[in-house]
Write a protein that holds these residues in place. Structure first.
Motif, PDB file in Angstrom:
ATOM      1  N   UNK A  89       0.051   5.940   2.440  1.00  0.00           N
ATOM      2  CA  UNK A  89      -1.171   6.292   3.158  1.00  0.00           C
ATOM      3  C   UNK A  89      -0.900   7.382   4.184  1.00  0.00           C
ATOM      4  N   UNK A 108       0.855  -1.180   0.000  1.00  0.00           N
ATOM      5  CA  UNK A 108       0.000   0.000   0.000  1.00  0.00           C
ATOM      6  C   UNK A 108       0.891   1.229   0.000  1.00  0.00           C
ATOM      7  N   UNK A 109       0.638   2.132  -0.951  1.00  0.00           N
ATOM      8  CA  UNK A 109       1.523   3.278  -1.088  1.00  0.00           C
ATOM      9  C   UNK A 109       1.069   4.468  -0.264  1.00  0.00           C
ATOM     10  N   UNK A 160      -1.200  10.970   3.088  1.00  0.00           N
ATOM     11  CA  UNK A 160      -2.472  11.513   2.609  1.00  0.00           C
ATOM     12  C   UNK A 160      -2.687  12.893   3.191  1.00  0.00           C
ATOM     13  N   UNK A 211      -5.194  14.408   6.346  1.00  0.00           N
ATOM     14  CA  UNK A 211      -5.471  13.403   7.361  1.00  0.00           C
ATOM     15  C   UNK A 211      -4.199  13.008   8.086  1.00  0.00           C
ATOM     16  N   UNK A 212      -4.347  12.714   9.346  1.00  0.00           N
ATOM     17  CA  UNK A 212      -3.253  12.134  10.108  1.00  0.00           C
ATOM     18  C   UNK A 212      -3.657  10.691  10.362  1.00  0.00           C
ATOM     19  N   UNK A 213      -3.104   9.786   9.580  1.00  0.00           N
ATOM     20  CA  UNK A 213      -3.538   8.398   9.644  1.00  0.00           C
ATOM     21  C   UNK A 213      -2.748   7.648  10.710  1.00  0.00           C
ATOM     22  N   UNK A 214      -3.441   7.109  11.690  1.00  0.00           N
ATOM     23  CA  UNK A 214      -2.760   6.380  12.760  1.00  0.00           C
ATOM     24  C   UNK A 214      -2.590   4.910  12.417  1.00  0.00           C
ATOM     25  N   UNK A 215      -3.585   4.354  11.786  1.00  0.00           N
ATOM     26  CA  UNK A 215      -3.434   2.964  11.363  1.00  0.00           C
ATOM     27  C   UNK A 215      -4.334   2.712  10.177  1.00  0.00           C
ATOM     28  N   UNK A 216      -4.032   1.662   9.468  1.00  0.00           N
ATOM     29  CA  UNK A 216      -4.862   1.347   8.312  1.00  0.00           C
ATOM     30  C   UNK A 216      -4.701  -0.124   7.979  1.00  0.00           C
ATOM     31  N   UNK A 217      -5.640  -0.623   7.219  1.00  0.00           N
ATOM     32  CA  UNK A 217      -5.526  -2.001   6.746  1.00  0.00           C
ATOM     33  C   UNK A 217      -6.318  -2.135   5.465  1.00  0.00           C
ATOM     34  N   UNK A 218      -5.988  -3.144   4.716  1.00  0.00           N
ATOM     35  CA  UNK A 218      -6.773  -3.450   3.529  1.00  0.00           C
ATOM     36  C   UNK A 218      -7.776  -4.524   3.917  1.00  0.00           C
ATOM     37  N   UNK A 219      -9.030  -4.294   3.578  1.00  0.00           N
ATOM     38  CA  UNK A 219     -10.072  -5.282   3.825  1.00  0.00           C
ATOM     39  C   UNK A 219     -10.515  -5.839   2.485  1.00  0.00           C
TER      40      UNK A 219
END
Lengths: 140, 140
Positions: free
Chosen positions: A111, A108-109, A114, A117-125
């Motif tokens: 993220x 995943x590139x 972005x 946004x301040x992204x703390x965590x992410x995942x692909x579902x």
DNA sequence: GTCAAACTTTGGATTATGTCTAAATCCGAA
DNA sequence: TTCGGATTTAGACATAATCCAAAGTTTGAC
């Protein structure tokens, strides 16, 4: 292995008790992504002196103390995942079963970059069909 | 705009009715990712002759007919998203608000090629804090 | 060892979300 | 106008989860 569990609970700041160990013994060592209800059935099989309220209390405590992750991915069911490493999830559309997908299996590139946004965590579902695997659906 | 809605419903194979149009008028034109409950409150504000059962019937019908997407991303809440294009989601950890993130804003490599799985759809789910945006939380 | 304070567990009541059902209503076509 | 199918409705039901106050258990100070 029980001694290990006791240690893990203590390290997490949780006072061990018979009920908590029984729950931990199952939920911290499964990859089945059980719901609270499933945890209760599984644990009660060997350890009947366990009430519903305690199951919820314990699971919530484990989540709060960082031993478990709580996921809400599908229809009305909250499930628990003892895998603390970042990872992705695949949901089988037929059985509803959830599987962990290793972090490195999907790239995943950028993220975190972005903007806005301040992204703390992410995942692909992912949703789809499990191939070959032939593991028969042990249905709930 | 009402005539447009009638057309959209018909094209989707749905018989228009006063209640269905009222629900459509809100849920097909919002980006707020409302839950069934929120849809009911919003619509009832202008159109009080609407029962809970009808809200659920209508939302489920819209999902079935492809006008809406149903998402289960957060805490026990099913929400509805009228955006049919593939896209990702960002969840604000403070407010719980869900936002759409354009497909192109995040590059994801080679999901469809994951071996062992036949992936039908996927999305990136991000959690964190919304920056700057200053849009005050119009709370539920 | 004893006791009290703090913590844990428990069953039952409660809330929230969603589905089901059977009766009433609406609407279009003959 | 009347018929029949589709739609709406209130309320009953189901399920997931939380809350609560009472009862049980553990711990540490003495």
């Amino acid at each position: 292995m029980s001694p290990d569990l006791i240690t893990r609970l203590k390290e997490a700041g949780i006072q061990p008790s018979a009920q908590r160990l029984a729950v931990a013994g199952y939920v911290l060592q499964t990859d089945a992504h059980p719901s609270a209800d499933e945890v209760m059935s599984e644990v009660q099989a060997n350890f009947p002196m366990l009430s519903r309220a305690t199951v919820y209390n314990t699971l919530n405590l484990f989540v709060e103390k960082g031993l478990l992750r709580q996921l809400v991915l599908a229809e009305g069911k909250t499930v628990f995942d003892p895998c603390l490493e970042p990872h992705h999830h695949f949901i089988d559309e037929e059985s509803g079963r959830i599987e962990d997908v290793p972090w490195d299996a999907v790239k995943v590139g950028d993220v975190k970059g972005l903007k806005g946004y301040e992204v703390h965590e992410y995942m692909v579902v992912m949703r789809g069909r499990k191939l070959g695997g032939s593991r028969m659906s042990k249905k709930r």
